[in-house]
Write a protein that holds these residues in place. Structure first.
Motif, PDB file in Angstrom:
ATOM      1  N   ALA A  68     -38.810  15.484  27.505  1.00 31.64           N
ATOM      2  CA  ALA A  68     -39.528  14.235  27.762  1.00 31.64           C
ATOM      3  C   ALA A  68     -38.608  13.205  28.408  1.00 31.64           C
ATOM      4  O   ALA A  68     -37.410  13.189  28.163  1.00 31.64           O
ATOM      5  CB  ALA A  68     -40.098  13.686  26.459  1.00 31.64           C
ATOM      6  N   TYR A  69     -39.210  12.347  29.202  1.00 34.81           N
ATOM      7  CA  TYR A  69     -38.459  11.265  29.828  1.00 34.81           C
ATOM      8  C   TYR A  69     -38.158  10.198  28.796  1.00 34.81           C
ATOM      9  O   TYR A  69     -39.026   9.813  28.017  1.00 34.81           O
ATOM     10  CB  TYR A  69     -39.257  10.670  30.995  1.00 34.81           C
ATOM     11  N   VAL A  70     -36.943   9.715  28.778  1.00 37.63           N
ATOM     12  CA  VAL A  70     -36.544   8.637  27.884  1.00 37.63           C
ATOM     13  C   VAL A  70     -36.738   7.327  28.651  1.00 37.63           C
ATOM     14  O   VAL A  70     -36.037   7.083  29.640  1.00 37.63           O
ATOM     15  CB  VAL A  70     -35.078   8.795  27.433  1.00 37.63           C
ATOM     16  N   PRO A  71     -37.697   6.486  28.217  1.00 35.42           N
ATOM     17  CA  PRO A  71     -37.942   5.234  28.941  1.00 35.42           C
ATOM     18  C   PRO A  71     -36.673   4.411  29.106  1.00 35.42           C
ATOM     19  O   PRO A  71     -35.893   4.243  28.176  1.00 35.42           O
ATOM     20  CB  PRO A  71     -38.956   4.507  28.043  1.00 35.42           C
ATOM     21  N   GLY A  72     -36.465   3.930  30.340  1.00 38.40           N
ATOM     22  CA  GLY A  72     -35.300   3.098  30.633  1.00 38.40           C
ATOM     23  C   GLY A  72     -34.058   3.864  31.041  1.00 38.40           C
ATOM     24  O   GLY A  72     -33.057   3.254  31.407  1.00 38.40           O
TER      25      GLY A  72
ATOM     26  N   GLN B 163     -41.874   4.010  32.877  1.00 34.08           N
ATOM     27  CA  GLN B 163     -42.804   5.114  33.057  1.00 34.08           C
ATOM     28  C   GLN B 163     -42.805   5.538  34.511  1.00 34.08           C
ATOM     29  O   GLN B 163     -42.406   4.771  35.374  1.00 34.08           O
ATOM     30  CB  GLN B 163     -44.228   4.694  32.689  1.00 34.08           C
ATOM     31  N   GLY B 164     -43.290   6.730  34.761  1.00 34.00           N
ATOM     32  CA  GLY B 164     -43.414   7.207  36.124  1.00 34.00           C
ATOM     33  C   GLY B 164     -43.722   8.686  36.147  1.00 34.00           C
ATOM     34  O   GLY B 164     -44.013   9.299  35.112  1.00 34.00           O
TER      35      GLY B 164
ATOM     36  N   HIS C 200     -36.968  13.110  36.237  1.00 34.42           N
ATOM     37  CA  HIS C 200     -36.013  14.165  35.869  1.00 34.42           C
ATOM     38  C   HIS C 200     -35.135  14.533  37.071  1.00 34.42           C
ATOM     39  O   HIS C 200     -33.943  14.791  36.922  1.00 34.42           O
ATOM     40  CB  HIS C 200     -36.736  15.399  35.332  1.00 34.42           C
ATOM     41  N   TRP C 201     -35.727  14.559  38.271  1.00 34.06           N
ATOM     42  CA  TRP C 201     -34.956  14.861  39.484  1.00 34.06           C
ATOM     43  C   TRP C 201     -33.876  13.796  39.707  1.00 34.06           C
ATOM     44  O   TRP C 201     -32.731  14.126  40.023  1.00 34.06           O
ATOM     45  CB  TRP C 201     -35.895  14.938  40.695  1.00 34.06           C
TER      46      TRP C 201
END
Length: 177
Positions: free
Chosen positions: A60-64, A153-154, A160-161
């Protein structure tokens, strides 16, 4: 029947109690135990975000954790040189150049107006200090504009890239000497 009493009459005891509790945020912890409602539902009613569990490793993406940095340059030649250098040095994954912006600002007691090129730089938030230092070292302005905003967010594959492209610099900047 008066409308002021309709919810209690129409909903019955349990639902009326739930509605009453949802209107009293101080009682929400008690309500969650009494009514065994999911904590996320109650936190939404109180206006507090539900607690988030840590993301699984690498998923998962970590916000910020990614930032968009903005730099203004006097012309396209300077902007392209800086953009290419920060990407080559892996201080950024991508730089967009937005030509012909107009900047109006106060400088040394005078109101100035200039045509500039805006650089929108995507990088890891941990690299913003190194990016700022590099830009300051090569930028022609006496005071270079370098500001960064965290990306909350995005598009997850894109974010990730960005992290992947800049990962080797991030690893070496956090490694002990």
């Amino acid at each position: 029947m008066r409308w002021g009493r309709a919810p209690a009459v129409l909903l019955g005891g349990g639902a009326a109690l739930l509605l009453s509790l949802l209107w009293m945020p101080a009682l929400l912890p008690v309500a969650s135990r009494l009514l065994l409602l999911p904590r996320a539902l109650l936190s939404m009613a109180s206006g507090n975000p539900p607690p988030q569990s840590p993301p699984a490793s690498g998923s998962a993406y970590v916000p910020g954790s990614v930032s968009a940095a903005f730099v203004t340059c006097p012309n396209e030649k300077v902007a392209k040189e800086i953009a290419r250098a920060v990407v080559e040095k892996r201080l950024a994954a991508c730089v967009n150049l937005i030509p012909q912006i107009t900047s109006i600002y106060e400088w040394k007691g005078k109101i100035e107006e200039d045509s500039e090129v805006l650089m929108m730089i995507k990088t890891q938030s941990s690299l913003v200090p190194a990016l700022t230092d590099f830009v300051r070292s090569v930028h022609p302005y006496e005071v270079a504009e370098v500001i960064a905003l965290p990306v909350e967010q995005g598009n997850s594959p894109y974010l990730h890239w960005v992290r992947q492209v800049t990962e080797s610099v991030s690893d070496s900047s956090t490694a002990l000497p």
